[in-house]
Write a protein that holds these residues in place. Structure first.
Motif: not given
Length: 370
Positions: A246-247, A329-335
């Motif tokens: 989570i971010v 990041g990277p953040w593509q796989n976060h909620d």
């Protein structure tokens, strides 16, 4: 895009640049046709006019997303119980709205546009009425006593209230409240905690320059005062089925719902890493950083990154919040959970889109008193 959505959005462009005048005309028609309705609204109508338009635009933009539209309108119907709105009022409002649209679109208004808005408003009214009816076992609003009030910095207060009746909500939601210093002026604030056994609720409020209610809540509210709280709304809540990390991105007092989400996570999370980016203008506005740091020290899955945008001597991260988030990041796989002022939320959403974060994984709220 469906034909209905196309007609609604196309017709809205005819009046979009005249929003303020259209809203003033709408309320004038409404109160002339039914003078008793004026008593339901505050003396100062500026913010109320903006809220009408925000509700219309949200409904129009959501017409091709039935699930989102249904949830929004049902919650709006429950919330409007605080104004003692009855089903009969919807016909009066619909007539005033249609007349306002025709007047400001002028010769460009077509029978197709007229029918589209009639159909759309019929759906809007039906869902709002249904939302209000399903909430009849709850009061239209809750009375709550202020237990504690603490000033934080120049223009921020943190206070705790206890409703006199049980008020059910989820971490991440918000509600509108009214104080005795500004009667009939309701403003929206997020709960800053997850539900507790003792029923208490925390709020974080910044006094805005022209904010009638926010200034009273920060500068005049005190322990022992009574507030009125409307029904909780909002879907910026945790999905316990998700296993993604989570971010959380919080600007100013947009930290409130993030604090609530963190409090819920402390009760069960063991596997999801949580990154909190807390942004402000300067270090004095990082009003709750000490509490966040204590949580991070206690829970190894939590990390906190404070950010100042206008404090050149600040020893930590500096710059715009969205740019700092991008650097980590990277953040593509976060909620993602995002909350703050409208401008901060818009820039953050734009950055997340550029970083290819799927929109379905981003939940957000944007609040401004005006």
């Amino acid at each position: 895009m469906s034909d209905l959505a196309r007609l609604l959005k196309e017709s809205w462009t005819l009046v979009e640049e005249q929003q303020d005048r259209l809203a003033s005309y709408f309320y004038a028609k409404l109160f002339l046709s039914n003078p008793q309705l004026r008593d339901l609204f505050p003396v100062q109508m500026d913010v109320q006019r903006a809220r009408l338009l925000n509700a219309v635009v949200t409904a129009v933009q959501s017409v091709d997303d039935p699930e989102r539209l249904n949830e929004y309108l049902r919650a709006l119907g429950r919330d409007h119980r605080k104004f003692h709105v009855s089903s009969e009022h919807y016909d009066v409002v619909g007539g005033a709205l249609m007349d306002s649209l025709r007047t400001f679109a002028g010769e460009y208004w077509t029978p197709e546009f007229d029918q589209a808005w009639r159909d759309a408003y019929g759906v809007i009214a039906e869902k709002m009425i249904t939302g209000a009816e399903t909430d009849r076992d709850q009061p239209p609003y809750w009375h709550a006593e202020v237990l504690q009030h603490e000033r934080r910095g120049r223009d921020i207060a943190v206070f705790t209230v206890r409703p006199l009746q049980e008020l059910l909500f989820r971490a991440g939601q918000y509600l509108s409240l009214e104080c005795r210093y500004q009667p009939r002026l309701w403003r929206t604030y997020s709960m800053a905690n997850a539900p507790r056994k003792d029923g208490t609720i925390d709020f974080h409020v910044r006094a805005l320059g022209a904010g009638w209610v926010s200034s009273a809540l920060v500068r005049r509210l005190k322990a022992g005062d009574m507030l009125r709280l409307a029904a909780p709304m909002g879907s910026m809540t945790l999905d316990r089925r998700s296993t993604r990390d989570i971010v959380c991105v919080a600007g100013g007092t947009g930290l409130a719902p993030i604090k609530a989400l963190l409090e819920e996570l402390t009760r069960y999370n063991r596997t999801r890493w949580v990154h909190v980016f807390f942004g402000s203008r300067d270090r004095d506005d990082l009003y709750d950083l000490e509490c966040l740091n204590r949580l991070a020290a206690r829970y190894p899955w939590l990390s906190v990154v404070p950010v100042c945008s206008e404090d050149p001597d600040y020893p930590g991260e500096q710059g715009n919040l969205n740019e700092v988030v991008a650097r980590y990041g990277p953040w593509q796989n976060h909620d993602f959970f995002v909350c703050g002022g409208p401008s901060m939320v818009r820039t953050t959403l734009r950055t997340l889109a550029e970083l290819q974060v799927p929109p379905a994984r981003v939940r957000y709220d944007a609040f401004a008193e005006s």
